[in-house]
Structures are given as structure tokens and as C-alpha cells.
Design a protein around this motif. Sequence first.
Motif, short mmCIF file in Angstrom:
data_model
loop_
_atom_site.label_atom_id
_atom_site.label_comp_id
_atom_site.label_asym_id
_atom_site.label_seq_id
_atom_site.Cartn_x
_atom_site.Cartn_y
_atom_site.Cartn_z
N ASN A 193 0.69 -1.36 -0.01
CA ASN A 193 -0.02 0.05 -0.16
C ASN A 193 0.97 1.36 0.04
N VAL A 194 1.74 1.43 -0.91
CA VAL A 194 2.52 2.72 -1.02
C VAL A 194 1.89 3.80 -1.62
N ARG A 195 0.86 3.58 -2.27
CA ARG A 195 0.23 4.72 -2.75
C ARG A 195 -0.65 5.65 -1.80
N PHE A 196 -0.95 5.11 -0.77
CA PHE A 196 -1.92 5.45 0.35
C PHE A 196 -1.33 7.16 0.64
N GLY A 197 -2.49 7.97 0.54
CA GLY A 197 -2.17 9.49 0.83
C GLY A 197 -1.69 10.10 -0.57
N LEU A 198 -1.04 9.37 -1.39
CA LEU A 198 -0.47 10.07 -2.53
C LEU A 198 -1.59 9.94 -3.62
N ALA A 199 -2.73 9.11 -3.51
CA ALA A 199 -3.83 9.15 -4.65
C ALA A 199 -4.41 10.27 -5.18
N THR A 214 -2.81 18.96 1.16
CA THR A 214 -3.64 17.76 1.32
C THR A 214 -2.66 16.51 1.82
N VAL A 215 -2.08 16.17 0.65
CA VAL A 215 -1.32 15.06 0.57
C VAL A 215 -0.39 14.94 1.93
N LEU A 216 0.21 16.18 2.08
CA LEU A 216 1.19 16.20 3.39
C LEU A 216 0.36 16.07 4.81
N ALA A 217 -0.59 16.47 4.69
CA ALA A 217 -1.50 16.54 5.95
C ALA A 217 -2.10 15.13 5.94
N ILE A 218 -2.36 14.53 4.92
CA ILE A 218 -2.73 12.99 5.29
C ILE A 218 -1.62 11.99 5.70
N ALA A 265 8.12 17.25 -3.43
CA ALA A 265 8.59 17.75 -4.69
C ALA A 265 7.75 16.85 -5.71
N LEU A 266 7.58 15.71 -5.39
CA LEU A 266 6.70 14.88 -6.28
C LEU A 266 5.39 15.56 -6.34
N ALA A 267 4.68 16.01 -5.38
CA ALA A 267 3.52 16.54 -5.56
C ALA A 267 3.57 17.77 -6.57
N MET A 268 4.74 18.67 -6.07
CA MET A 268 4.63 20.04 -6.92
C MET A 268 5.17 19.53 -8.36
N ARG A 269 5.89 18.58 -8.70
CA ARG A 269 5.86 17.89 -9.94
C ARG A 269 4.54 17.52 -10.66
N THR A 270 3.88 16.79 -10.13
CA THR A 270 2.62 16.13 -10.76
C THR A 270 1.48 16.99 -10.70
N THR A 271 1.50 18.05 -9.80
CA THR A 271 0.51 19.30 -10.09
C THR A 271 0.81 20.23 -10.85
N ASP A 314 6.78 6.21 -9.16
CA ASP A 314 6.82 7.51 -8.51
C ASP A 314 6.44 7.36 -7.05
N ALA A 315 5.53 6.70 -6.63
CA ALA A 315 5.16 6.43 -5.19
C ALA A 315 6.43 5.60 -4.73
N LEU A 316 6.94 4.76 -5.35
CA LEU A 316 7.88 3.73 -4.66
C LEU A 316 9.42 4.76 -4.41
#
Length: 192
Positions: free
Chosen positions: A81-87, A155-159, A139-145, A96-98
Motif C-alpha cells: 500500500n505505498v500509494r496511500f495518501g498519494l492518491a 492535502t497530501v502532506l496532511a494525510i 517535490a513529487l506533489a509539486m511536479r505532478t501538479t 513515482d510512489a516507490l
Amino acid sequence: MRGMGTGWQAAIRLGAVSVAFAVAGCQAVADVPVVGQLGATTPRAVVGKTLAALVDHDLAAANSYTCAEGRIPDELPLPLNVRFGLAHLPDLTAGDALSVVDLDLSGLEAQERLVDDTEAQVDLRGEVIVHYDLAKVRALAMRTTQGRDPATVDTVLAILGDGELKTSLNTTVQLTKPNGSWLICGATGIFR
């Protein structure tokens, strides 16, 4: 990796936690994929090598232990379950998640069951701890958005909170031996 060492050491810990069972219809699972035994080809060793590759962030190597017809190069070959919170992140790949996690598999136990000469199952049970590197997640969140959605990043960081997720894994990995080598050809699992 927070004291886990290399992926093979994580796989060794996986084996060290296991108890070898010699029950009717089951074979003892004392073999562990240690560095000196990389050629070990038991079903349990193949699952151990796959887990070790995931611990080492090597999705291509992990997928090399799967059947060609079931191989999805951009997905994890086992249900971790590595994508939890990154969904919430758009266009997120398993790779990316890994890349933003460290996996602690020391709480897993594995039991191998041979069905026949060409089919086997490995049951994985126990705790998986996913450590998210929050700087890499940001950094991943900034890149994907593309930097256009700071609310999603927040939101991702809070989760993810402190960056540690503990899940309980209960999965059965299906293996076949199509050409003389054991390969993972499916897994069903439950996370809690």
C-alpha cells in the motif's frame, strides 16, 4: 532506510521472522534469499527477491519475477500500500510512489505451499511499515501538479502526517513454473 540496510537484509529479516512449518501438503520454508544464494529458485525465494527489489526501489527488477502475461511494468507486482495518501496526485505511477518511500518488511511472515511441480502459493502475513520521505513527497506533489495546485500538495502532506504508515498485509501470492523457473502470476491481498 531507517536501520533496515539493503533490500536483501530486509528479505533476510522477512525469513528470520518466519517459522518453518512442515505440515501435510506444505514444504518447510527454511530457505532464505541471502546474497550467497541469489540463485535460489524456490517460490519463497522469488517472493523474497521481489520484495527486496521493491525495498531497493527497483520496480523493473521486481517485475522481472512476474509472468509475462500478468506483468504490468508500471505497477507493483505485489499489493503493498505505498500509494496511500498519494492518491490525490494526478498521473501518479507506482514508480513515482516507490521513489518517495522506504519499506520496512521486518514484520512480515511468509509460508510456502507447493500445489504441484508447477504451482505454488506463498502467504505473506504481518505488518508493513511505509516511511514517506516528506521532502520527496512535496517535490513529487509539486511536479505532478505542475506547481499549480498548492491545496493538493498541502492535502497530501496532511494525510501523511509524520510520514509513517503501518498497514497489515494478508496476501496470497500465486506462482507458476512455466519454463523451469518460478514466477509470480498474481496476488490477492487485504490491507487493514
